[in-house]
Design a protein around this motif. Structure first.
Motif, PDB file in Angstrom:
ATOM      1  N   ALA A  88       0.807  -1.625  -0.037  1.00 24.26           N
ATOM      2  CA  ALA A  88      -0.269   0.247   0.244  1.00 24.26           C
ATOM      3  C   ALA A  88       1.059   0.984  -0.073  1.00 24.26           C
ATOM      4  O   ALA A  88      -0.194   2.179  -0.665  1.00 24.26           O
ATOM      5  N   ALA A  89       2.142   0.704   0.630  1.00 26.71           N
ATOM      6  CA  ALA A  89       3.452   2.248   0.579  1.00 26.71           C
ATOM      7  C   ALA A  89       4.029   2.301  -0.588  1.00 26.71           C
ATOM      8  O   ALA A  89       5.043   3.500  -0.696  1.00 26.71           O
ATOM      9  N   ASP A  90       3.283   1.737  -1.749  1.00 32.60           N
ATOM     10  CA  ASP A  90       4.550   1.357  -3.073  1.00 32.60           C
ATOM     11  C   ASP A  90       5.099   1.117  -3.331  1.00 32.60           C
ATOM     12  O   ASP A  90       6.000   1.085  -3.963  1.00 32.60           O
ATOM     13  N   TYR A 128      -1.350  -4.204  -4.227  1.00 32.70           N
ATOM     14  CA  TYR A 128      -1.602  -4.052  -5.864  1.00 32.70           C
ATOM     15  C   TYR A 128      -0.604  -4.177  -5.990  1.00 32.70           C
ATOM     16  O   TYR A 128       0.354  -4.758  -6.354  1.00 32.70           O
ATOM     17  N   ALA A 129      -0.657  -4.767  -7.641  1.00 37.70           N
ATOM     18  CA  ALA A 129      -0.104  -4.725  -8.965  1.00 37.70           C
ATOM     19  C   ALA A 129      -0.023  -4.646 -10.215  1.00 37.70           C
ATOM     20  O   ALA A 129      -1.237  -4.310 -10.237  1.00 37.70           O
ATOM     21  N   GLU A 130       1.292  -3.598 -10.787  1.00 36.05           N
ATOM     22  CA  GLU A 130       1.090  -3.326 -11.723  1.00 36.05           C
ATOM     23  C   GLU A 130       2.307  -4.250 -13.226  1.00 36.05           C
ATOM     24  O   GLU A 130       2.496  -5.138 -13.161  1.00 36.05           O
ATOM     25  N   VAL A 169       4.465   1.045 -17.370  1.00 34.34           N
ATOM     26  CA  VAL A 169       3.025   0.940 -16.605  1.00 34.34           C
ATOM     27  C   VAL A 169       1.673   1.199 -16.737  1.00 34.34           C
ATOM     28  O   VAL A 169       1.608   1.833 -17.220  1.00 34.34           O
ATOM     29  N   HIS A 170       1.052   0.151 -17.544  1.00 35.46           N
ATOM     30  CA  HIS A 170       0.007   0.122 -18.158  1.00 35.46           C
ATOM     31  C   HIS A 170      -1.407  -0.354 -17.753  1.00 35.46           C
ATOM     32  O   HIS A 170      -2.683   0.312 -18.191  1.00 35.46           O
ATOM     33  N   LEU A 171      -1.783  -0.600 -16.816  1.00 37.86           N
ATOM     34  CA  LEU A 171      -2.548  -1.086 -15.579  1.00 37.86           C
ATOM     35  C   LEU A 171      -1.846  -1.599 -14.451  1.00 37.86           C
ATOM     36  O   LEU A 171      -0.734  -2.091 -13.933  1.00 37.86           O
ATOM     37  N   ALA A 172      -2.540  -1.023 -13.212  1.00 38.91           N
ATOM     38  CA  ALA A 172      -2.784  -1.554 -11.724  1.00 38.91           C
ATOM     39  C   ALA A 172      -3.669  -2.280 -11.413  1.00 38.91           C
ATOM     40  O   ALA A 172      -4.843  -1.859 -11.893  1.00 38.91           O
ATOM     41  N   LEU A 173      -3.860  -3.105 -11.100  1.00 39.80           N
ATOM     42  CA  LEU A 173      -4.908  -4.059 -10.848  1.00 39.80           C
ATOM     43  C   LEU A 173      -4.910  -4.480  -9.028  1.00 39.80           C
ATOM     44  O   LEU A 173      -3.814  -4.492  -8.770  1.00 39.80           O
ATOM     45  N   PRO A 174      -5.471  -4.438  -8.418  1.00 39.64           N
ATOM     46  CA  PRO A 174      -5.514  -5.098  -6.883  1.00 39.64           C
ATOM     47  C   PRO A 174      -5.275  -6.274  -6.651  1.00 39.64           C
ATOM     48  O   PRO A 174      -5.650  -6.764  -7.424  1.00 39.64           O
ATOM     49  N   ALA A 175      -4.372  -6.193  -5.377  1.00 40.81           N
ATOM     50  CA  ALA A 175      -4.617  -8.031  -5.046  1.00 40.81           C
ATOM     51  C   ALA A 175      -4.762  -8.596  -4.754  1.00 40.81           C
ATOM     52  O   ALA A 175      -6.439  -8.408  -3.594  1.00 40.81           O
ATOM     53  N   GLN A 176      -5.582 -10.471  -4.355  1.00 41.92           N
ATOM     54  CA  GLN A 176      -6.197 -11.175  -3.939  1.00 41.92           C
ATOM     55  C   GLN A 176      -5.512 -12.192  -3.722  1.00 41.92           C
ATOM     56  O   GLN A 176      -5.030 -13.020  -4.533  1.00 41.92           O
ATOM     57  N   GLN A 177      -5.992 -12.943  -2.494  1.00 40.88           N
ATOM     58  CA  GLN A 177      -5.304 -13.938  -2.656  1.00 40.88           C
ATOM     59  C   GLN A 177      -6.002 -15.060  -2.617  1.00 40.88           C
ATOM     60  O   GLN A 177      -7.666 -14.703  -2.795  1.00 40.88           O
ATOM     61  N   GLY A 178      -6.047 -16.143  -3.201  1.00 44.32           N
ATOM     62  CA  GLY A 178      -6.745 -17.690  -3.488  1.00 44.32           C
ATOM     63  C   GLY A 178      -6.092 -18.039  -4.442  1.00 44.32           C
ATOM     64  O   GLY A 178      -5.434 -18.155  -4.581  1.00 44.32           O
ATOM     65  N   THR A 179      -7.342 -19.022  -5.241  1.00 45.10           N
ATOM     66  CA  THR A 179      -6.645 -20.215  -6.074  1.00 45.10           C
ATOM     67  C   THR A 179      -7.687 -20.107  -7.400  1.00 45.10           C
ATOM     68  O   THR A 179      -7.064 -20.523  -7.942  1.00 45.10           O
ATOM     69  N   SER A 180      -8.783 -18.962  -7.661  1.00 45.95           N
ATOM     70  CA  SER A 180      -9.659 -19.055  -7.857  1.00 45.95           C
ATOM     71  C   SER A 180      -9.072 -17.753  -9.211  1.00 45.95           C
ATOM     72  O   SER A 180      -9.229 -16.893  -8.972  1.00 45.95           O
TER      73      SER A 180
END
Length: 130
Positions: free
Chosen positions: A39-41, A82-84, A92-103
């Motif tokens: 969150a602090a980049d 998040y991930a870029e 950087v062309h896109l930033a997306l929120p990160a989530q833990q999971g398997t699907s």
């Protein structure tokens, strides 16, 4: 046809847009990457992408970004926020929120764990757009 609750694009539009996006990521001299940040980049890890960086489903228009392995040695400790998605030159062309999971979750980067440990492995399980 009922009124949509949100913007609704045709499959042809999604295919064209995602093809253009994929081409931007692949435009450099090498494969792009996914940079995982807190969150602090702070850069926690960097996962290489295949070349081309993904595939587009002609039926749904979804773009599935394809990692080329995992980061075997994370750069820093932290919690992934998040991930870029970046071209080989780091643009950087896109930033997306990160989530833990398997699907797969459209619009998110799904990781094996949000808790990143310096020197530990980091794996992107899914990155789907659209």
């Amino acid at each position: 046809m009922p009124a949509p609750a949100s913007a609704t694009y045709s499959v042809a539009t999604l295919v064209a847009a995602h093809t253009a996006f994929r081409d931007l990521v692949d435009a450099g001299l090498a494969a792009g990457s996914i940079k995982i940040r807190d969150a602090a980049d702070v850069l926690l890890a960097q996962v290489p992408l295949t070349y081309p960086c993904g595939t587009i489903n002609g039926t749904t228009g979804q773009l599935t970004i394809t990692p080329d392995g995992r980061d075997e040695s994370a750069d820093a400790d932290g919690t992934a926020a998040y991930a870029e998605v970046c071209a080989s030159d780091g643009t950087v062309h896109l930033a997306l929120p990160a989530q833990q999971g398997t699907s797969a979750v459209s619009g998110k980067i799904v990781l094996n764990s949000l808790s990143i440990v310096t020197g530990g492995p980091v794996e992107v399980l899914s990155a789907v757009i659209g």
